[in-house]
Structure formats: structure tokens, C-alpha cells
Design an enzyme around this catalytic site. Structure first.
Site, PDB file in Angstrom:
ATOM      1  N   ARG A   1       1.031  -1.222  -0.023  1.00 54.29           N
ATOM      2  CA  ARG A   1       0.123   0.090   0.095  1.00 54.29           C
ATOM      3  C   ARG A   1       0.932   1.301  -0.099  1.00 54.29           C
ATOM      4  O   ARG A   1       0.187   2.361  -0.650  1.00 54.29           O
ATOM      5  CB  ARG A   1      -0.745   0.045   1.109  1.00 54.29           C
ATOM      6  CG  ARG A   1      -2.062  -1.026   1.137  1.00 54.29           C
ATOM      7  CD  ARG A   1      -3.097  -0.976   0.181  1.00 54.29           C
ATOM      8  NE  ARG A   1      -3.993  -1.803   0.305  1.00 54.29           N
ATOM      9  CZ  ARG A   1      -5.105  -1.939   1.005  1.00 54.29           C
ATOM     10  NH1 ARG A   1      -5.122  -0.964   1.837  1.00 54.29           N
ATOM     11  NH2 ARG A   1      -5.870  -3.136   0.910  1.00 54.29           N
TER      12      ARG A   1
ATOM     13  N   ASP B   1     -16.962   8.350   4.723  1.00 57.06           N
ATOM     14  CA  ASP B   1     -15.682   7.646   4.806  1.00 57.06           C
ATOM     15  C   ASP B   1     -14.358   8.268   5.358  1.00 57.06           C
ATOM     16  O   ASP B   1     -14.353   9.341   5.393  1.00 57.06           O
ATOM     17  CB  ASP B   1     -15.226   7.110   3.303  1.00 57.06           C
ATOM     18  CG  ASP B   1     -14.348   5.781   3.375  1.00 57.06           C
ATOM     19  OD1 ASP B   1     -14.811   4.665   3.230  1.00 57.06           O
ATOM     20  OD2 ASP B   1     -13.185   5.983   3.527  1.00 57.06           O
TER      21      ASP B   1
END
Length: 285
Positions: free
Chosen positions: A40, A147
């Protein structure tokens, strides 16, 4: 010649990243997740021009740049999603939960839904399509989509998807009815957008200025938190949930053993949770 393999992230650097995401977002990265951090953060390391993820993290520790640290947190939030993910859940909403909700709400009542951890928007737009198909014509509704990641939230707000993304679970009839072709991709139509509000929100932090919701969808997100954080989130959800409202979790998630103030009720393929003081003769899960 094959390029040499980048060395895995060091233990000290992994510890720093783990502490950072736990502190900022209450996300738990257990030992063994080094591969995830490496994958990531590799794009961030390349963009910064550092030789490896470990080099990138060491530089981050020295500079204390808040924007870069938040970029790390966003990179490590999981954004796996698809249209109508877990079809049994949406079928239970359509055939059982929404009719029950409409039967106990005045037609003048605006139904309020919260899609927490909305990611790139497939869930919230799936919900909007379901409501367009299932609610009484005169019934008004509003959807809040939140989010922690501003990046994925902006993608959701934009509502543009590639053909590959459209192929992940979207029925053809919904494609024709609710989307517009745009070049090689598709845009969400105005009909779905009009009742949705997008907002950045960290579930691990206090909820600020939220209305009372009839249904909260918080699916496949509690699994990333430790037990105390799960308990805190569920307590705050109850504070913004109508006394006879419903909480929908992921199919592998449950309030059992975490918050006994919720009661589970099964509707076919859907298990929904409501404040325990509103128990009814419905079959318990």
C-alpha cells in the site's frame, strides 16, 4: 535482466506505521501484515522518490509532515467494494426491512440512511437504486455517505466508473436506468445523486452533527478495529439511531459479545440489529 526485489519493510518502520494508523484511525495492523504495508505504501514511496518503503517511513518520522502521515492512513484503509455486495443483504432490505420500516413511518417522514465506510461509492449507489425501486412514490429519503479517506470519497462523489468496475455485480437493467455512458466509462445519473450527501468521517472519533437515522449500514468495517473501539463505535451508533431503527453489519460481523444493547433479527439472508429495548416477536438470529 530482472530488477532486484525491494527489501521488505523493517520492523521499526512497521511498528511506526502500525502505531500511526491505530492512533489516527483505530485500525489494527497485527504483525504479519508487513506485506500489506509494503504494497500500500509503495506508490507513496515512489512518488516521494525514496529508495524503499522503509526509507520513506524513516523520512516521514523525521519530518513529521501531517499531510504525508494522513496519506499513509488513507493508503492503509481497505476499500474493497462492488455493486450490491452480498445480494442476500439487499434482498432482505427490499423484501423485509424496508416494508416494515415504511409501515411504521408516516408517509410525511423523511427516511434517513447512513452508509458508513462508503468507499468509492458502489454501496451507497446500490442503496440508492434499491430505494428508487422499493420505496412508495411519495416517500422522501436522504442518504449520508461517509468514509475516512478523502480520496475515495471524492471518487464516490464524482460517480464515474470504468467498464471493469461496472461489471462487478451491477445488473444490466440498473445500468440502463441509472447510468450514462461517458467515453469508455459510465457516470451515475442525477436521479441517484440528488438525495445523497458525501462527508468525511472517522468512525473512531466522536460523531459530530449527525441526524437521527432510520437505517445505518456499517458493513465490513468493524473487523478492522479492536474490541474497545468496536464497543465505542456501536455505542455512538445507538445514539444516532432511531429507537426503532436498524443497524446492518457485514455478514461476518456481529454485535454479540461486544454491545448487548443491540438485538439481532434475521430477515432471510439479512441479519439486522436494533436497540434491545424494542424487542418484538420476530424470529431472533
Amino acid at each position: 535482466m530482472t530488477a532486484p526485489r525491494t527489501a521488505a519493510i523493517g520492523a521499526s518502520e512497521f511498528g511506526f506505521v502500525s502505531d500511526l494508523v491505530r492512533r489516527e484511525a483505530a485500525i489494527v495492523l497485527e504483525p504479519g501484515k508487513e506485506y500489506l504495508v509494503e504494497a500500500r505504501l509503495a506508490p507513496l514511496a515512489r512518488a516521494a522518490g525514496t529508495g524503499s518503503v522503509s526509507d520513506y517511513v524513516r523520512a516521514l518520522r523525521q519530518t513529521g509532515d501531517h499531510r504525508q502521515r494522513w496519506a499513509v492512513v488513507e493508503a492503509l484503509t481497505t476499500n474493497e467494494t462492488s455493486w450490491f455486495r452480498d445480494p442476500g443483504v439487499f434482498e432482505g432490505l427490499r423484501t423485509e426491512l424496508l416494508p416494515r420500516l415504511q409501515s411504521v413511518r408516516s408517509v410525511h417522514h423523511t427516511l434517513r440512511f447512513w452508509s458508513a465506510a462508503a468507499s468509492t461509492g458502489q454501496e451507497v449507489y446500490s442503496l440508492a437504486m434499491l430505494l428508487a425501486d422499493s420505496l412508495e412514490p411519495a416517500r422522501r429519503h436522504q442518504i449520508l455517505a461517509t468514509d475516512i479517506s478523502n480520496e475515495v470519497l471524492e471518487r464516490a462523489r464524482t460517480g464515474r466508473y470504468s467498464q471493469l468496475e461496472m461489471n462487478r455485480g451491477l445488473p444490466a437493467r440498473h445500468l440502463v436506468r441509472f447510468f450514462e455512458r461517458s467515453g469508455t466509462g459510465w457516470n451515475v445519473g442525477a436521479q441517484l445523486r440528488r438525495d445523497i450527501t458525501f462527508r468525511a468521517l472517522n468512525l473512531a472519533a466522536p460523531f459530530v452533527a449527525l441526524p437521527t437515522f432510520d437505517v445505518v449500514l456499517m458493513r465490513n468495517v468493524l473487523i478492522y478495529f479492536d474490541i474497545p473501539t468496536k464497543r465505542s463505535i456501536l455505542r455512538r451508533v445507538r445514539q444516532v439511531l432511531a429507537p426503532d431503527g436498524w443497524l446492518v453489519l457485514g455478514t461476518a460481523e456481529s454485535t454479540r459479545g461486544i454491545d448487548d444493547e443491540f438485538e439481532a433479527v434475521r430477515f432471510g439472508g439479512l441479519t439486522a440489529y436494533r436497540p434491545a429495548t424494542n424487542a418484538s416477536p420476530l424470529r431472533r438470529a
